[in-house]
Design a protein around this motif. Structure first.
Motif, PDB file in Angstrom:
ATOM      1  N   MET A   1      23.798  31.447  73.081  1.00  0.00           N
ATOM      2  CA  MET A   1      22.643  32.223  72.655  1.00  0.00           C
ATOM      3  C   MET A   1      22.976  32.919  71.340  1.00  0.00           C
ATOM      4  N   ARG A   2      22.139  32.743  70.332  1.00  0.00           N
ATOM      5  CA  ARG A   2      22.378  33.375  69.042  1.00  0.00           C
ATOM      6  C   ARG A   2      22.252  34.886  69.157  1.00  0.00           C
ATOM      7  N   THR A   3      23.007  35.597  68.318  1.00  0.00           N
ATOM      8  CA  THR A   3      22.962  37.052  68.331  1.00  0.00           C
ATOM      9  C   THR A   3      21.543  37.555  68.085  1.00  0.00           C
ATOM     10  N   GLU A   4      20.838  36.937  67.152  1.00  0.00           N
ATOM     11  CA  GLU A   4      19.470  37.356  66.847  1.00  0.00           C
ATOM     12  C   GLU A   4      18.570  37.224  68.077  1.00  0.00           C
ATOM     13  N   ASP A   5      18.713  36.113  68.810  1.00  0.00           N
ATOM     14  CA  ASP A   5      17.915  35.907  70.021  1.00  0.00           C
ATOM     15  C   ASP A   5      18.255  36.950  71.081  1.00  0.00           C
ATOM     16  N   ALA A   6      19.543  37.221  71.239  1.00  0.00           N
ATOM     17  CA  ALA A   6      19.973  38.205  72.231  1.00  0.00           C
ATOM     18  C   ALA A   6      19.412  39.588  71.918  1.00  0.00           C
TER      19      ALA A   6
END
Length: 214
Positions: free
Chosen positions: A1-6
């Motif tokens: 999971m990308r940091t931005e998505d998280a």
């Protein structure tokens, strides 16, 4: 999971996101008044049943159904199923009002337009439109769900904040396990056997003294 998505998902499921979750106990207030839940251990047992055999597993299925809906008809079916499986009038109102608040806020904050949907359906659809991965969405939704009930328990039992966090910490791994358990299941798999929780939600409407809306 990308940091931005998280970070997006953490924002949507944060207590600071104004969906009004703090106003609902999901029937726990009845259980506390009846003496069924009175400490950390009984709270954990109550929430485990709700997670595995009641609203938790059902909501994870509904999140996925909204996420994978291929058209408006399938999304409408997911929303109608969520309404039909609400165990009480207050449970239905809880899902509708939180869903309305979520859709309004996600439009203002992220430009995502959604129809009027029950809360887990709205979240699942918003996650799809934001291209967030489904699996962590389900698990983190469940954690936010039990976190809100633990917060209610801290005020109702009363339960110390540290003990409340300890209960939440023990439940966190189960949120991921429930999400994994229902992976691949659809609307035909909705159901539940958390009968005490459902009856508590029904009886909450008749309590003489109430701090919460459900």
């Amino acid at each position: 999971m990308r940091t931005e998505d998280a970070l997006i998902l953490a924002q949507w499921l944060s207590p600071a996101f104004p969906v009004g979750a703090f106003a609902y106990s999901h029937g726990l207030e009845t259980a506390v008044q009846d003496g069924v839940v009175w400490n950390g251990g009984t709270l954990q047992a109550w929430l485990e049943d709700v997670l595995w055999h009641g609203t938790g597993a059902n909501d994870a299925i509904l999140v996925a159904a909204a996420y994978t809906a291929r058209n408006e008809d399938e999304l409408d079916l997911a929303d109608a199923s969520a309404r039909a499986f609400a165990a009480s009038a207050e449970r239905l109102r809880e899902g509708l009002l939180m869903g309305s608040a979520f859709t309004a806020t996600v439009l203002a904050s992220h430009g995502i337009t959604l129809p009027d949907l029950v809360y887990p359906v709205a979240l699942g659809r918003a996650a799809r439109l934001a291209k967030l991965p489904l699996e962590p969405v389900q698990a983190m939704y469940l954690q936010a769900f039990v976190s809100n009930i633990v917060s209610a328990a801290v005020r109702l039992i009363p339960l110390g904040q540290t003990e409340g966090q300890a209960v939440l910490g023990r439940l966190a791994p189960q949120c991921g396990k429930v999400a994994a358990k229902v992976r691949g299941r659809g609307l035909d798999d909705l159901g539940g056997t958390a009968f005490l929780s459902d009856v508590a939600a029904m009886r909450h409407e008749t309590l003489n003294i109430r701090l919460f809306r459900s």
